[in-house]
Design a protein around this motif. Structure first.
Motif, PDB file in Angstrom:
ATOM      1  N   CYS A 113      36.450  31.754  38.627  1.00 64.95           N
ATOM      2  CA  CYS A 113      36.529  33.212  38.492  1.00 64.95           C
ATOM      3  C   CYS A 113      37.706  33.643  37.611  1.00 64.95           C
ATOM      4  CB  CYS A 113      36.650  33.862  39.868  1.00 64.95           C
ATOM      5  SG  CYS A 113      36.844  35.652  39.754  1.00 64.95           S
ATOM      6  N   PRO A 114      37.434  34.384  36.522  1.00 64.73           N
ATOM      7  CA  PRO A 114      38.493  34.754  35.583  1.00 64.73           C
ATOM      8  C   PRO A 114      39.506  35.736  36.166  1.00 64.73           C
ATOM      9  CG  PRO A 114      36.470  35.888  35.020  1.00 64.73           C
ATOM     10  CD  PRO A 114      36.113  34.896  36.089  1.00 64.73           C
ATOM     11  N   CYS A 150      36.189  42.077  40.395  1.00 70.35           N
ATOM     12  CA  CYS A 150      35.100  41.421  39.659  1.00 70.35           C
ATOM     13  C   CYS A 150      34.761  42.143  38.360  1.00 70.35           C
ATOM     14  CB  CYS A 150      33.858  41.342  40.541  1.00 70.35           C
ATOM     15  SG  CYS A 150      32.429  40.678  39.678  1.00 70.35           S
ATOM     16  N   ILE A 161      39.331  35.699  42.064  1.00 70.11           N
ATOM     17  CA  ILE A 161      38.915  36.184  43.387  1.00 70.11           C
ATOM     18  C   ILE A 161      38.720  34.970  44.301  1.00 70.11           C
ATOM     19  CG2 ILE A 161      37.125  37.448  44.676  1.00 70.11           C
ATOM     20  CD1 ILE A 161      36.479  38.935  42.063  1.00 70.11           C
ATOM     21  N   ILE A 216      29.254  36.057  44.051  1.00 65.40           N
ATOM     22  CA  ILE A 216      29.807  37.419  44.108  1.00 65.40           C
ATOM     23  C   ILE A 216      28.886  38.318  44.923  1.00 65.40           C
ATOM     24  CG2 ILE A 216      28.822  38.020  41.811  1.00 65.40           C
ATOM     25  CD1 ILE A 216      32.015  39.477  43.454  1.00 65.40           C
TER      26      ILE A 216
HETATM   27  S1  SF4 Z   1      33.329  34.763  38.429  1.00 66.23           S
HETATM   28 FE1  SF4 Z   1      34.604  36.383  39.309  1.00 66.23          FE
HETATM   29  S2  SF4 Z   1      34.554  38.038  37.820  1.00 66.23           S
HETATM   30 FE2  SF4 Z   1      32.893  36.667  37.290  1.00 66.23          FE
HETATM   31  S3  SF4 Z   1      31.081  37.519  38.340  1.00 66.23           S
HETATM   32 FE3  SF4 Z   1      31.950  35.997  39.706  1.00 66.23          FE
HETATM   33  S4  SF4 Z   1      33.373  37.137  41.017  1.00 66.23           S
HETATM   34 FE4  SF4 Z   1      32.895  38.459  39.251  1.00 66.23          FE
END
Ligand code: SF4
Lengths: 485, 205
Positions: free
Chosen positions: A374-375, A311, A378, A340
């Motif tokens: 999610c970039p 993350c 995840i 998250i």
């Molecule tokens: S989208 Fe992915 S990288 Fe962004 S805060 Fe949520 S878990 Fe973290």
């Protein structure tokens, strides 16, 4: 904090909060989609970033040692922290060594996670948040509710009142005749904080990335308060989660492309600062880095859920989450809210220890939007399910069945026979009058509290009031007439 | 056991539950060498850069090398005080040289003129590595107007190209538009802390 279901019930009654959140998340979602469409190969970039993080995590010990060596070679002092207490102690010790009682801070999830401000306050050291939203939160004696826009739950009039009533007690007071125009409010914050930046000798920051082979820390921000803290004071301490390490300088390419676009929907955030140890003649001449575990190795030990440590805290998953959009960040009872937060908190703390943490993997509809957005790819929904399993396992042998199990068994029994269903409908229709209530912000009558065991259900949810007549009763009355004509 | 040993041991046992792997010996790795500039970017890349910088509500002026001094002078003409870093190589009558001014002194000056190290077209970013002509980090932070001179030959296409050219050992500031916040009801306000105005002067020829 109460567990998620209880907190959610209160938050859902707050119509202002829901309006603010819907507006904020909707705006950011639209901006994000536009800048992502500009890139040719978003998916490729995403997979590359995920792979980089996975490979780093698989050899985390080696990368940490490399980071330590390069930081030390560049004049920084490296500290290690097993937990929040270790990390706070390092910061307090550095401050005390210089006789410093005030420190300025760049917003950082890691320092919130270890409750640095509170711990320093106990030791007579004041930590001043310098991000506008964090200033609003801190002056309002409040908690942040979004990773990116922590004061999203406050409207401009509330902010004006907070500034007018509280600024003077802790530094430069707000100018007379303060209006609730955002530009005027920002101007007041600018003057109030500029005084702090110019007079404070020590700063504390986090880092978005730590490059192992060059010992470079990276902070990404918008307002410039980060730059102020990172360059004006004499002493800088950065608290960095051990999962923030990336192996090489060129690995930053994918992250610096993914992060701003996923986060604020910009091609690039206004300011990115990078520094490798001490730069002679420029910026703080004493630089400390605290490498923080605080549960991260616990998460690392879970082969499947380890990916949560990829993350990059962009908050994109919050902005697409239907649950988050309705209940807001406070409900999660942690600095990491939203999807998250629902996986990271149980991973960092471990399941089966407190009910608030164990409730989090259930705070999701499993719609999958968080995983898609999610970039660093995840698999949040997958981890939620995985953690639900762990929560259930942790409670085997507790004796009492979980509330959900009781409710489902009761439902199965009730729905399993036409006679029982008919009886239930009649009872519910008749009894509805007794339990009827309404929630703030709606006119629809609802049942807010059922007797046991239904109370388990209504603890976190309202039930629409059932019609006075059940469908089956209505059909008996009208269906037959209709058929006869 | 020290915190260091304990954290490292916890990492290793999380990664290799069975084995107790020995600690590899770490020495600072060699820092990658930084390639020199390639050939000049095409007009397409330069125009993209100018457009993307303007998208942030920064001001952009393109000019030739011969007009540079005049263009910059007119941008800062109304400012209460102008500071320039050593090595700017530009005649600006009345400007104060940053000769280790204190933060309080810099705070009292309205404008700063610097050069940049690189411009990134796709993101509209100027990168300062605080070398000659770019000033210390605080010089471009405290004044309210930052005039940043970028040579067309310094413009690269994207973040990857920029990273390949930049030396990670130098502190860097990547600037994309003026300081901004959207913390109050998501209304965008320029400049809570950093310069409220960014003016990029793109020099050709
Ligand atoms: S989208 Fe992915 S990288 Fe962004 S805060 Fe949520 S878990 Fe973290």
């Amino acid at each position: 904090m109460p567990p998620f279901p209880t907190a959610a019930r209160a938050a859902l009654g707050d119509a202002q909060l829901r309006r603010n959140l819907a507006h904020a998340t909707g705006t950011i979602r639209a901006k994000r989609a536009a800048v992502i469409d500009e890139l040719e190969d978003w998916e490729g970039l995403r997979q590359r970033a995920a792979r980089t993080k996975d490979e780093t995590l698989a050899h985390l010990d080696e990368h940490l040692l490399t980071l330590e060596a390069s930081l030390t070679a560049r004049g920084a002092t490296v500290h290690w922290a097993r937990d929040a207490a270790d990390a706070c102690r390092v910061v307090a010790d550095v401050a005390r060594a210089h006789g410093i009682r005030d420190v300025v801070k760049v917003k950082s999830m890691a320092t919130q996670e270890i409750q640095l401000n509170e711990t320093l306050a106990e030791q007579g050291i004041s930590a001043w948040e310098t991000d506008l939203a964090e200033l609003i939160v801190q002056l309002g004696d409040d908690l942040p509710s979004h990773i990116l826009v922590p004061a999203i739950h406050r409207n401009r009039t509330e902010i004006r009142d907070i500034f007018r009533d509280r600024m003077g007690a802790v530094g430069r007071a707000a100018p007379d005749g303060l209006t609730d125009d955002p530009a005027v409010l920002a101007g007041a914050a600018r003057l109030h904080l500029r005084e702090k930046f110019l007079s404070t000798r020590m700063a504390v920051s986090g880092a978005n990335f730590a490059v192992a082979d060059t010992g470079t820390l990276v902070v990404v921000e918008s307002e410039g308060n980060g730059r102020m803290c990172l360059t004006l004071p004499e002493v800088l301490v950065s608290v960095v989660g051990i999962e923030k390490v990336v192996p090489t300088w060129s690995d930053l390419e994918s992250f610096l492309t993914l992060l701003p676009r996923s986060s604020t929907g910009e091609r690039m955030n206004p300011y990115t600062s990078t520094w490798s140890g001490v730069a002679p003649g420029d910026g703080p001449q004493e630089v400390h880095v605290v490498l923080l575990d605080n549960g991260r190795t616990k998460a690392l030990a879970d082969d499947f859920a380890r990916q949560a440590l990829r993350c990059i805290r962009c908050s994109a998953c919050l902005n697409v989450c239907p649950v988050y959009e309705r209940v807001g960040g406070h409900t999660y009872g942690s600095v990491y809210p939203g999807p998250i937060g629902a996986i990271l908190n149980p991973l960092l703390k471990g399941v089966g220890q407190d009910p608030a943490t164990d409730a989090l993997p259930y705070a999701s509809t499993l719609c999958g939007a968080c995983g898609d957005v999610c970039p660093v790819a995840i698999d949040i929904p997958g981890i939620l399910v995985h953690l639900r399993g762990k929560v259930v396992d942790a409670h085997r042998g507790d004796g009492l069945p979980k509330a959900e199990a009781v409710a489902m068994k009761a439902a199965a029994w009730g729905l399993g026979s036409a006679a029982r269903l008919g009886l239930g409908e009649r009872l519910l229709g008749a009894a509805a009058g007794l339990w009827r209530g309404s929630r703030a912000g709606t006119t629809r009558p609802v049942i807010t509290r059922l007797p046991w065991p239904g109370s388990h259900w209504t603890r976190a949810r309202d039930l629409p009031v059932p019609p006075r007549e059940s469908f089956r009763a209505w059909w008996r009355r009208t269906g037959r007439d209709g058929g006869a004509s | 056991m020290s915190a260091r040993e304990e954290v490292l041991a916890a990492v290793r046992s999380a990664l290799h539950p069975a084995a107790s792997s020995p600690a590899p010996v770490a020495s600072p790795p060699p820092v990658p060498s930084v390639p020199g500039p390639d050939q000049a970017p095409g007009e397409e890349v330069v125009a993209l850069f100018a457009g993307r910088v303007a998208d942030y509500r920064a001001e952009v002026t393109r000019c030739g090398a011969a007009e540079l001094a005049e263009v910059v002078s007119s941008i800062v003409a109304d400012a209460h005080g102008v500071v320039v870093p050593p090595g700017l190589d530009l005649e600006l009558p009345g400007a104060t040289l940053d000769d280790d001014l204190t933060a309080a002194q810099l705070d009292g000056i309205e404008a700063v003129v610097t050069r940049a190290s690189i411009g990134i077209a796709v993101t509209g970013t100027v990168v300062l590595d605080h070398g000659r002509g770019q000033g210390r980090r605080s010089v471009t932070l405290l004044p309210d107007l930052h005039v940043c001179i970028v040579d067309e030959r310094q413009v690269v296409s994207d973040v990857g190209d920029a990273l390949a050219r930049l030396d990670p050992r130098r502190p860097q500031t990547w600037v994309s538009g003026p300081s901004a916040t959207s913390d109050i009801e998501l209304s965008r306000v320029e400049g809570v802390h950093g310069p409220r105005r960014l003016h990029v002067v793109l020099v050709g020829d």
